[in-house]
Design an enzyme around this catalytic site. Sequence first.
Site, PDB file in Angstrom:
ATOM      1  N   SER A  62       7.724  15.490 -15.439  1.00 43.29           N
ATOM      2  CA  SER A  62       8.457  17.243 -15.382  1.00 43.29           C
ATOM      3  C   SER A  62       7.973  17.701 -16.539  1.00 43.29           C
ATOM      4  O   SER A  62       7.717  17.160 -17.648  1.00 43.29           O
ATOM      5  CB  SER A  62      10.014  16.988 -15.189  1.00 43.29           C
ATOM      6  OG  SER A  62       9.991  15.601 -13.998  1.00 43.29           O
TER       7      SER A  62
HETATM    8  N1  SAH Z   1      11.458  11.585 -13.955  1.00 38.88           N
HETATM    9  C1  SAH Z   1       9.574  11.557 -14.293  1.00 38.88           C
HETATM   10  C2  SAH Z   1       8.861  12.305 -13.225  1.00 38.88           C
HETATM   11  C3  SAH Z   1       7.846  11.689 -12.247  1.00 38.88           C
HETATM   12  S1  SAH Z   1       7.457  12.708 -11.177  1.00 38.88           S
HETATM   13  C4  SAH Z   1       9.254  11.406 -15.572  1.00 38.88           C
HETATM   14  O1  SAH Z   1      10.126  11.599 -16.721  1.00 38.88           O
HETATM   15  O2  SAH Z   1       7.693  11.067 -15.488  1.00 38.88           O
HETATM   16  C5  SAH Z   1       8.134  11.651  -9.074  1.00 38.88           C
HETATM   17  C6  SAH Z   1       8.060  10.308  -9.771  1.00 38.88           C
HETATM   18  O3  SAH Z   1       9.079   9.883  -7.996  1.00 38.88           O
HETATM   19  C7  SAH Z   1       6.672   9.765  -9.105  1.00 38.88           C
HETATM   20  O4  SAH Z   1       6.044   8.858  -9.924  1.00 38.88           O
HETATM   21  C8  SAH Z   1       6.537   9.524  -7.761  1.00 38.88           C
HETATM   22  O5  SAH Z   1       5.872   8.047  -7.164  1.00 38.88           O
HETATM   23  C9  SAH Z   1       8.327   8.843  -7.549  1.00 38.88           C
HETATM   24  N2  SAH Z   1       8.490   8.695  -5.813  1.00 38.88           N
HETATM   25  C10 SAH Z   1       8.034   9.924  -5.165  1.00 38.88           C
HETATM   26  N3  SAH Z   1       9.491   8.776  -3.934  1.00 38.88           N
HETATM   27  C11 SAH Z   1      10.032   7.794  -4.435  1.00 38.88           C
HETATM   28  C12 SAH Z   1      10.550   6.684  -3.221  1.00 38.88           C
HETATM   29  N4  SAH Z   1      10.757   7.073  -2.084  1.00 38.88           N
HETATM   30  N5  SAH Z   1      11.251   5.894  -3.952  1.00 38.88           N
HETATM   31  C13 SAH Z   1      10.770   6.151  -5.584  1.00 38.88           C
HETATM   32  N6  SAH Z   1       9.672   7.003  -6.248  1.00 38.88           N
HETATM   33  C14 SAH Z   1       9.280   8.053  -5.926  1.00 38.88           C
END
Ligand code: SAH
Length: 229
Positions: A62
Amino acid sequence: MSYLIEKKKQLLKSLREKTGIKDERVLAAIESVPRERFVMGHLQHEAWNDIALPIEEGQTISQPSIVAIMTEALELTDRHKVLEIGTGSGYQAMILSKLCRRVYTIERHKPLLDTAERLFREFKLGNVTTICADGTKGWPKIHGMEQHPFDRIIVTCAAKDAPPPALIDQLAIGGIMIIPIGPPGEQMLRIYKKESDEAYSFRNLIPVRFVPLLPNDPKKREAAEVEAA
Ligand code: SAH
């Protein structure tokens, strides 16, 4: 390296002056976490720009100002137990780990989680627990042990129209959850407060753009992936 230090200084100034972040603990946490280590090697020079960047598996780390806004909105203290859905690169989890007692973080892509776990070990974060699972179901019971209620929940992927019920269930009474809600292109960052077992309130913060929270059911997931593409 001095280029990154200069960029970091500019970003912190902009978080204070443009984004309006006031919580010094949040700013100090952002300053102390080397974002360049959480992005792909060839994008390191972009790490301190205020932009989201691609990570493996088609996901994104993000934007720093959004990380700052979400973290500040959680009003964390060192007594809080926090659940994060969407570990991704691990960047947000490391920021949280500096501001609360313990972080539980769930990611559905194993390769992303492996990379994040390596960084948590390298940075000797003793208060982050990870699992590869479907975050829409909340933190699972492991060896008969439950971890909820969580004082705070942060979801870093967007739910279509409402928070998954399991997450509301696992939030402590008086607890705060921050989650992007809405279909691609129309997402709002929402902050929920759980008033009692039956009642919660929410308010919208700002429009955002997040990757979708994908359900575990393969049929629903394919539909969500097609829609998000
Ligand atoms: N907090 C992260 C942002 C990652 S983007 C950072 O600081 O880098 C959001 C993430 O949510 C992705 O990696 C995606 O794979 C995950 N995601 C999406 N649906 C999900 C679910 N049902 N359970 C767990 N993770 C999920």
